[in-house]
Structure formats: structure tokens, C-alpha cells
Scaffold this active site. Structure first.
Site, PDB file in Angstrom:
ATOM      1  N   LYS A 132       8.907  -0.773  12.947  1.00  0.00           N
ATOM      2  CA  LYS A 132       8.733  -0.408  11.427  1.00  0.00           C
ATOM      3  C   LYS A 132       7.472   0.285  11.118  1.00  0.00           C
ATOM      4  O   LYS A 132       7.625   1.585  10.684  1.00  0.00           O
ATOM      5  CB  LYS A 132       9.219  -1.784  10.808  1.00  0.00           C
ATOM      6  CG  LYS A 132       8.946  -1.414   9.365  1.00  0.00           C
ATOM      7  CD  LYS A 132       9.211  -2.459   8.474  1.00  0.00           C
ATOM      8  CE  LYS A 132       8.064  -3.716   8.175  1.00  0.00           C
ATOM      9  NZ  LYS A 132       7.293  -2.889   7.129  1.00  0.00           N
ATOM     10  N   ARG A 169       5.433   0.091  -0.050  1.00  0.00           N
ATOM     11  CA  ARG A 169       4.113   0.456   0.057  1.00  0.00           C
ATOM     12  C   ARG A 169       3.612   1.656   1.085  1.00  0.00           C
ATOM     13  O   ARG A 169       2.765   2.378   0.788  1.00  0.00           O
ATOM     14  CB  ARG A 169       3.052  -0.907   0.692  1.00  0.00           C
ATOM     15  CG  ARG A 169       1.515  -0.399   0.768  1.00  0.00           C
ATOM     16  CD  ARG A 169       0.923  -1.733   0.915  1.00  0.00           C
ATOM     17  NE  ARG A 169      -0.576  -1.403   1.468  1.00  0.00           N
ATOM     18  CZ  ARG A 169      -1.606  -1.395   0.459  1.00  0.00           C
ATOM     19  NH1 ARG A 169      -1.253  -1.563  -0.889  1.00  0.00           N
ATOM     20  NH2 ARG A 169      -2.779  -1.070   0.788  1.00  0.00           N
ATOM     21  N   ARG A 203      -3.622  -5.818  -2.556  1.00  0.00           N
ATOM     22  CA  ARG A 203      -3.517  -4.879  -1.811  1.00  0.00           C
ATOM     23  C   ARG A 203      -4.119  -3.424  -1.909  1.00  0.00           C
ATOM     24  O   ARG A 203      -3.356  -2.671  -2.490  1.00  0.00           O
ATOM     25  CB  ARG A 203      -2.373  -4.516  -0.955  1.00  0.00           C
ATOM     26  CG  ARG A 203      -1.759  -5.829  -0.216  1.00  0.00           C
ATOM     27  CD  ARG A 203      -0.431  -5.767   0.226  1.00  0.00           C
ATOM     28  NE  ARG A 203      -0.347  -4.870   1.490  1.00  0.00           N
ATOM     29  CZ  ARG A 203       0.859  -4.901   2.347  1.00  0.00           C
ATOM     30  NH1 ARG A 203       1.828  -5.294   1.831  1.00  0.00           N
ATOM     31  NH2 ARG A 203       0.558  -4.413   3.622  1.00  0.00           N
ATOM     32  N   PRO A 204      -5.402  -3.175  -2.223  1.00  0.00           N
ATOM     33  CA  PRO A 204      -5.977  -2.156  -2.706  1.00  0.00           C
ATOM     34  C   PRO A 204      -5.901  -0.743  -1.920  1.00  0.00           C
ATOM     35  O   PRO A 204      -5.536  -0.899  -0.617  1.00  0.00           O
ATOM     36  CB  PRO A 204      -7.496  -2.537  -2.952  1.00  0.00           C
ATOM     37  CG  PRO A 204      -7.746  -3.559  -1.941  1.00  0.00           C
ATOM     38  CD  PRO A 204      -6.522  -4.241  -1.810  1.00  0.00           C
ATOM     39  N   ILE A 205      -6.148   0.307  -2.628  1.00  0.00           N
ATOM     40  CA  ILE A 205      -6.138   1.530  -1.592  1.00  0.00           C
ATOM     41  C   ILE A 205      -7.704   2.128  -1.747  1.00  0.00           C
ATOM     42  O   ILE A 205      -7.415   3.626  -1.539  1.00  0.00           O
ATOM     43  CB  ILE A 205      -5.028   2.514  -2.342  1.00  0.00           C
ATOM     44  CG1 ILE A 205      -5.408   2.540  -3.925  1.00  0.00           C
ATOM     45  CG2 ILE A 205      -3.580   2.151  -2.231  1.00  0.00           C
ATOM     46  CD1 ILE A 205      -4.475   3.563  -4.535  1.00  0.00           C
ATOM     47  N   ASP A 222       1.110 -10.378  10.554  1.00  0.00           N
ATOM     48  CA  ASP A 222       2.204 -10.257  10.471  1.00  0.00           C
ATOM     49  C   ASP A 222       3.173 -11.198  11.210  1.00  0.00           C
ATOM     50  O   ASP A 222       4.403 -11.640  11.359  1.00  0.00           O
ATOM     51  CB  ASP A 222       2.948  -8.849  10.792  1.00  0.00           C
ATOM     52  CG  ASP A 222       2.592  -7.940   9.507  1.00  0.00           C
ATOM     53  OD1 ASP A 222       2.007  -8.347   8.459  1.00  0.00           O
ATOM     54  OD2 ASP A 222       2.785  -6.591   9.736  1.00  0.00           O
ATOM     55  N   VAL A 230      -7.026 -11.453   7.217  1.00  0.00           N
ATOM     56  CA  VAL A 230      -6.784 -10.088   6.854  1.00  0.00           C
ATOM     57  C   VAL A 230      -6.313  -9.857   5.333  1.00  0.00           C
ATOM     58  O   VAL A 230      -6.564  -9.356   4.544  1.00  0.00           O
ATOM     59  CB  VAL A 230      -5.224  -9.408   7.603  1.00  0.00           C
ATOM     60  CG1 VAL A 230      -4.919  -8.024   7.286  1.00  0.00           C
ATOM     61  CG2 VAL A 230      -5.829  -9.446   9.116  1.00  0.00           C
ATOM     62  N   ARG A 283      14.355  -5.716   5.360  1.00  0.00           N
ATOM     63  CA  ARG A 283      13.392  -4.691   5.403  1.00  0.00           C
ATOM     64  C   ARG A 283      12.461  -4.560   6.855  1.00  0.00           C
ATOM     65  O   ARG A 283      12.167  -3.693   7.467  1.00  0.00           O
ATOM     66  CB  ARG A 283      12.255  -5.079   4.429  1.00  0.00           C
ATOM     67  CG  ARG A 283      12.575  -4.471   3.074  1.00  0.00           C
ATOM     68  CD  ARG A 283      11.773  -4.782   2.226  1.00  0.00           C
ATOM     69  NE  ARG A 283      10.514  -3.978   2.696  1.00  0.00           N
ATOM     70  CZ  ARG A 283       9.254  -4.254   2.546  1.00  0.00           C
ATOM     71  NH1 ARG A 283       8.918  -5.330   1.905  1.00  0.00           N
ATOM     72  NH2 ARG A 283       8.471  -3.464   2.893  1.00  0.00           N
TER      73      ARG A 283
HETATM   74  C1  UD1 Z   1      -0.170  -2.696   7.676  1.00  0.00           C
HETATM   75  C2  UD1 Z   1       1.175  -3.166   7.519  1.00  0.00           C
HETATM   76  C3  UD1 Z   1       1.471  -4.520   7.276  1.00  0.00           C
HETATM   77  C4  UD1 Z   1       0.465  -5.213   7.985  1.00  0.00           C
HETATM   78  C5  UD1 Z   1      -1.116  -4.667   7.692  1.00  0.00           C
HETATM   79  C6  UD1 Z   1      -2.198  -5.370   8.389  1.00  0.00           C
HETATM   80  C7  UD1 Z   1       2.376  -0.947   7.578  1.00  0.00           C
HETATM   81  C8  UD1 Z   1       3.708  -0.365   6.698  1.00  0.00           C
HETATM   82  N1  UD1 Z   1       2.146  -2.091   6.886  1.00  0.00           N
HETATM   83  O1  UD1 Z   1      -0.266  -2.696   6.068  1.00  0.00           O
HETATM   84  O2  UD1 Z   1       2.729  -4.998   7.727  1.00  0.00           O
HETATM   85  O3  UD1 Z   1       0.330  -6.606   7.528  1.00  0.00           O
HETATM   86  O4  UD1 Z   1      -1.050  -3.177   8.098  1.00  0.00           O
HETATM   87  O5  UD1 Z   1      -2.160  -5.502   9.978  1.00  0.00           O
HETATM   88  O6  UD1 Z   1       2.060  -0.571   8.331  1.00  0.00           O
HETATM   89  N2  UD1 Z   1      -7.614  -2.931   2.259  1.00  0.00           N
HETATM   90  C9  UD1 Z   1      -8.537  -2.611   1.284  1.00  0.00           C
HETATM   91  N3  UD1 Z   1      -8.568  -1.312   0.793  1.00  0.00           N
HETATM   92  C10 UD1 Z   1      -7.729  -0.451   1.235  1.00  0.00           C
HETATM   93  C11 UD1 Z   1      -6.790  -0.741   2.175  1.00  0.00           C
HETATM   94  C12 UD1 Z   1      -6.624  -2.149   2.567  1.00  0.00           C
HETATM   95  O7  UD1 Z   1      -9.626  -3.585   0.903  1.00  0.00           O
HETATM   96  O8  UD1 Z   1      -7.773   0.627   0.923  1.00  0.00           O
HETATM   97  C13 UD1 Z   1      -7.561  -4.320   2.789  1.00  0.00           C
HETATM   98  C14 UD1 Z   1      -6.219  -5.088   2.325  1.00  0.00           C
HETATM   99  O9  UD1 Z   1      -6.288  -5.693   1.158  1.00  0.00           O
HETATM  100  C15 UD1 Z   1      -6.004  -6.193   3.316  1.00  0.00           C
HETATM  101  C16 UD1 Z   1      -6.575  -5.568   4.568  1.00  0.00           C
HETATM  102  O10 UD1 Z   1      -7.102  -4.737   4.161  1.00  0.00           O
HETATM  103  O11 UD1 Z   1      -6.832  -7.285   3.050  1.00  0.00           O
HETATM  104  C17 UD1 Z   1      -5.568  -4.867   5.431  1.00  0.00           C
HETATM  105  O12 UD1 Z   1      -4.889  -4.138   4.906  1.00  0.00           O
HETATM  106  P1  UD1 Z   1      -4.264  -2.795   5.670  1.00  0.00           P
HETATM  107  O13 UD1 Z   1      -4.558  -2.665   7.016  1.00  0.00           O
HETATM  108  O14 UD1 Z   1      -4.526  -1.832   5.048  1.00  0.00           O
HETATM  109  O15 UD1 Z   1      -2.678  -3.055   5.628  1.00  0.00           O
HETATM  110  P2  UD1 Z   1      -1.445  -1.972   5.209  1.00  0.00           P
HETATM  111  O16 UD1 Z   1      -1.766  -0.793   5.894  1.00  0.00           O
HETATM  112  O17 UD1 Z   1      -1.133  -1.892   3.693  1.00  0.00           O
END
Ligand code: UD1
Length: 449
Positions: free
Chosen positions: A36, A109, A138-140, A324, A346, A416
Site C-alpha cells: 500500500k 494522508r 502527525r506534523p508536516i 505498523d 515512532v 484501507r
Molecule cells: C508512513 C506510512 C505509515 C507508517 C509511517 C512510519 C504511508 C502512506 N504511511 O507515514 O503507514 O506508520 O510511515 O513508518 O506511507 N513527523 C514529523 N514531522 C514531519 C513528518 C513526520 O515530526 O514532517 C513524525 C511523525 O509525527 C511521526 C514520525 O515522524 O511521529 C513518523 O512519521 P512518518 O515517517 O512521516 O510517517 P508517514 O510518512 O506519515
């Protein structure tokens, strides 16, 4: 081109519950579908092709893929499915919009993964801020920090992120990620592939899904190296072209079925599972009493003779144990002969599902990012709610071993991430079906592969 294509309808099945009668030993073979997370990223990556038609194969047959293709349609990508929805043909030659509306992005997302490619292709992008699973903040910020380093001007407000590239285009840069974020690595890698000069991402995410995206982009003419390691280098090119590409298999789906075999004392062959990708999980399965046989064409998982052996798990970025899989593994450990400790480094609040598991007799205590699970000799069926995708997976694993009937509501979360879940489970001997909101048994819509 894009505007003449009819929109791809999103699957929206009627509300239903999953009913499981526990206690059946699972045996047989499950064909593992496409990943996925890799597929969603690769679909976003297809936006970068300014020439030709991309064909993606081994896509999982799940609602998120339809949603992502609908997102691409908003940008003007012409799309059609074939091979029973496991292949998509995408023409991104002429993009007609650089915006993704809130209603679509809120559903998933990964729609936000379009920000980098659209910015690189169109010089601007306006994407709604993402939604996704209910598992804490889940910040960006890391996505935005990376794109800013490439020269983008970013504005946020009113639920949207607006990004503008400088007139001369994005420029390669050094980016250090404070956390090895999967999505941020992907977004930056895609934008950088069309930037001028070289980008180096340090502390990049090393997940197989990131590696798969890098391989796909290289097939499109990108010059990326180090993908799948912590230091990723992207040499920007002027343009990318369409490519044919087969997505890797889903390690989360494979791991979940492996644990279902484990908790029922069963024996299931996960056909097509990638042993190397799943090793952080299978090594823990062995520690917890299961037998695992790695083969070229898949993995055989066999449950322990008695109860599982308790163990410690810490979810970390890859190659650590995947967050996951934390929930399904915890459900397996809930029947262990002793106490297990599960930590998630995580996400800060990914243990909400334990409240639901508690209704089935799972004894746990949570302190911040750590849960202590006291194994129970017997779980009991109950009415429970799947609050998100992986929470739902934990409930299914527990339900398969529980005495009596488990009814899981909000099964759309499971849909999903798990294609043909009921059909695949029935094929290996589970007593499971869907019922509608009135308790009427529903007939299968899909065949197990
Ligand atoms: C992806 C996966 C999700 C998985 C995750 C971690 C997809 C669609 N989803 O989500 O299934 O659980 O990887 O393996 O591929 N963070 C920040 N700032 C950011 C981005 C992330 O602080 O800008 C933090 C998040 O809050 C979280 C950690 O980083 O605590 C991991 O998030 P991230 O690896 O970004 O997960 P996703 O890419 O959203």
C-alpha cells in the site's frame, strides 16, 4: 486529455462489521498483494512524467489506491485500471491543475505526497493539510523544511499548504531530517528529482517503500542513489518520462497473516512476501516462539506448539521493528505465557486499540510510549471497534484466537490496507464473514487471489 477522462469512482462500501468465530487453526497459502505505502508513493511519483503512459502493476486492491488515483485525476492525470484493478495506466503528460481539495486529502494522508511532484512539475502547488489514521499528531514540518531548502516559498493557512518554486526552478540542497520521516523523504526526493543540481537527504527514511519509490523514479529517468539507506543523493534532471513498474509486496499484510497463523497455532505460506523486507518482524516472531521459513517465493509461518513466548518489542524507523506491525504483534503476545513489553518510538499515542483488546480479555498497562502486556491463556470474543487500520488488524488477530464470536465495527479502516480480507481468511480456514448494520450476513464481493 486529462479532462476527457471520466473520474475513477472511489469504492465506498456500505457500513459493515466483520464477524469472526475464533479458535480455528489457520492453514494454507495467502497470496500477498502489492505494498500500500509503496504504491501510494509511486502513484504520486507518476505525476512527474511529462511524457508517455506509466503502467503500474501489482497494486493492492484497496480503497486508498482508488482515492489516490482520484487525487491524480484532479491534477489532470488520465487513468484507467486493468488486470482486476491490480494495474493502473496513467498519463500525466498535461497537468491541468496544481491543487488538491480538502475533501480528498482529508480522507488519506498520502494525498499530501503529491506536494513535491506537483511543485516540481508546475512551479506551484496548493494541497490541503493531510488527515489519515487517528494515531496522534502527525506534523508536516519536515516535508516543508525540505522543500524550503530546495528554494520553495511555503505558506500555510486556512487548512492548505501553498508552495511556490522560484522563477529559475527548484535548486538542489542539503537536507537533514530531524526524524527519518517516510513521507518527508519521499516528498523531498520527488521534488529534488526535477531540481537543478544535487540534493543530499541525510537521516533519510530507509523503508523498503522509499527504496521502491527511488527505483521507480530511476526507471523514469531520475538519478537517485542511496535510496534505502540513511543518506540519499538526488541529481536533478530536466524531465522525467513514463515507465512500467511492478510494486513490491506488502510487508504489513504479510506480517499480519503470519501472526494470524502464529496465534492460531497454524501454518500459512505467505506467497510473494519479501523475506528481507519482513526480517525485522520475522526475527521477533521466532523469538516469540514461531517458526519461520524464508523461501525465494515467500515465507512460511508456523505457530508455536504451546503459547507464544513473551518478548520485548520497540517500534523504530526501518530497519527497526515497524510501527505498523506493533498492534498485530501485541495481539499475538496477548496470549503469551508471561509478560511482554512493547514500546513505540515512532508515534506517541499508538496504543488506543488496547482499550478494545481489553474487552477481549487482554490485560495491559500503558505508560506514555510503552505498553506492558500480561499474557492470558484465553481471550474471549466481544463487540469491538476498529479505530484505525492497524488497530483493526490487532482485533482480527485476537478475534481469530478468541473463544466465541468477535464483531468488529468500522471495518472500512481495515479495507484501507487489507485487500479481500474476508476471502483470504476464509481460504486459510478462518470462520469469518461481513454483516451489514442490521446483522445480515453479506456475500463476498471479491475473490482471494
Ligand atoms: C508512513 C506510512 C505509515 C507508517 C509511517 C512510519 C504511508 C502512506 N504511511 O507515514 O503507514 O506508520 O510511515 O513508518 O506511507 N513527523 C514529523 N514531522 C514531519 C513528518 C513526520 O515530526 O514532517 C513524525 C511523525 O509525527 C511521526 C514520525 O515522524 O511521529 C513518523 O512519521 P512518518 O515517517 O512521516 O510517517 P508517514 O510518512 O506519515
Amino acid at each position: 486529455m486529462g479532462s476527457s477522462t471520466p473520474p475513477v469512482p472511489v469504492l465506498s462500501p456500505p457500513p459493515s462489521r466483520l464477524v469472526i468465530v475464533g479458535g480455528q487453526r489457520l492453514e494454507g497459502e495467502v497470496v500477498i498483494g502489492g505494498s500500500k505505502n509503496a504504491a501510494l508513493a509511486i502513484l504520486a511519483g507518476a505525476l512527474l512524467a511529462s511524457e508517455g503512459e506509466t503502467t503500474l502493476t501489482n497494486l493492492p486492491r484497496i480503497g486508498d489506491i482508488r482515492t489516490m488515483v482520484e487525487v491524480l485525476g484532479h491534477f489532470g492525470v488520465a487513468a484507467r485500471f486493468s488486470q482486476g484493478d491490480t494495474a493502473a495506466h496513467l498519463d500525466a503528460t498535461r497537468l491541468t491543475s496544481s491543487e488538491a481539495p480538502a475533501d480528498l486529502v482529508a480522507r488519506m494522508r498520502a494525498s499530501f505526497w503529491a506536494l513535491g511532484p506537483i511543485l516540481a512539475r508546475c512551479g506551484e502547488a496548493k494541497i490541503a493539510q493531510p488527515g489519515g489514521c487517528n494515531i496522534g499528531a502527525r506534523p508536516i514540518d519536515l516535508h516543508l523544511k525540505g522543500l524550503q531548502a530546495l528554494g520553495a516559498e511555503i505558506e500555510t493557512g486556512f487548512g492548505y499548504v501553498r508552495a511556490h518554486a522560484p522563477k529559475e526552478g527548484l535548486k538542489g540542497a542539503s537536507v537533514y531530517l530531524d526524524f527519518a520521516s517516510v513521507g518527508a523523504t519521499m516528498n523531498i526526493m520527488m521534488a529534488a528529482s526535477l531540481a537543478h543540481g544535487t540534493t543530499v537527504i541525510e537521516n533519510a527514511a530507509q523503508e523498503p517503500d522509499v527504496e521502491d519509490l527511488g527505483n521507480f523514479l530511476n526507471a523514469m529517468g531520475a538519478r537517485i542513489s542511496g535510496h534505502g539507506t540513511g543518506v540519499l543523493t538526488v541529481q536533478g534532471v530536466d524531465s522525467l518520462h513514463a515507465a512500467d513498474y511492478a510494486v513490491i509486496s506488502d510487508r504489513m499484510e504479510a506480517g499480519t497473516y503470519g501472526l494470524m497463523a502464529g496465534i492460531t497455532g497454524g501454518n500459512v505460506f505467505l506467497k510473494g512476501a519479501n523475506a528481507a523486507h519482513l526480517r525485522p518482524v520475522t526475527l521477533k516472531m521466532i523469538e516469540a516462539g514461531m517458526q519461520v521459513e524464508e523461501r525465494e517465493d515467500g515465507i512460511r509461518c508456523t505457530g508455536p506448539d504451546g503459547r507464544p513466548i513473551p518478548t520485548r518489542i520497540t517500534a523504530l524507523p526501518h530497519p527497526g521493528f515497524p510501527t505498523d506491525m506493533q498492534q498485530a504483534f501485541t495481539a499475538y503476545l496477548a496470549t503469551a505465557d508471561g509478560t511482554s513489553v512493547v514500546t513505540d518510538q515512532v508515534y506517541e499515542s499508538r496504543f488506543r486499540y488496547l482499550t478494545e483488546l481489553g474487552k477481549m480479555g487482554v490485560v495491559s498497562q500503558v505508560d506514555s510510549r510503552t505498553a506492558v502486556i500480561t499474557g492470558a491463556a484465553r481471550l474471549t470474543g466481544a463487540d469491538v471497534d476498529a479505530s484505525d487500520l492497524r488497530a483493526g488488524a490487532a482485533l482480527v488477530v485476537a478475534g481469530l484466537a478468541a473463544q466465541g464470536q468477535t464483531r468488529i465495527s468500522h471495518v472500512e479502516h481495515l479495507d484501507r490496507g487489507y485487500e479481500a480480507l474476508v476471502e483470504k481468511l476464509q481460504k486459510i480456514g478462518a470462520q469469518v464473514w461481513r454483516e451489514d448494520e442490521h446483522g445480515r450476513r453479506q456475500t463476498s464481493q471479491r475473490k482471494a487471489a
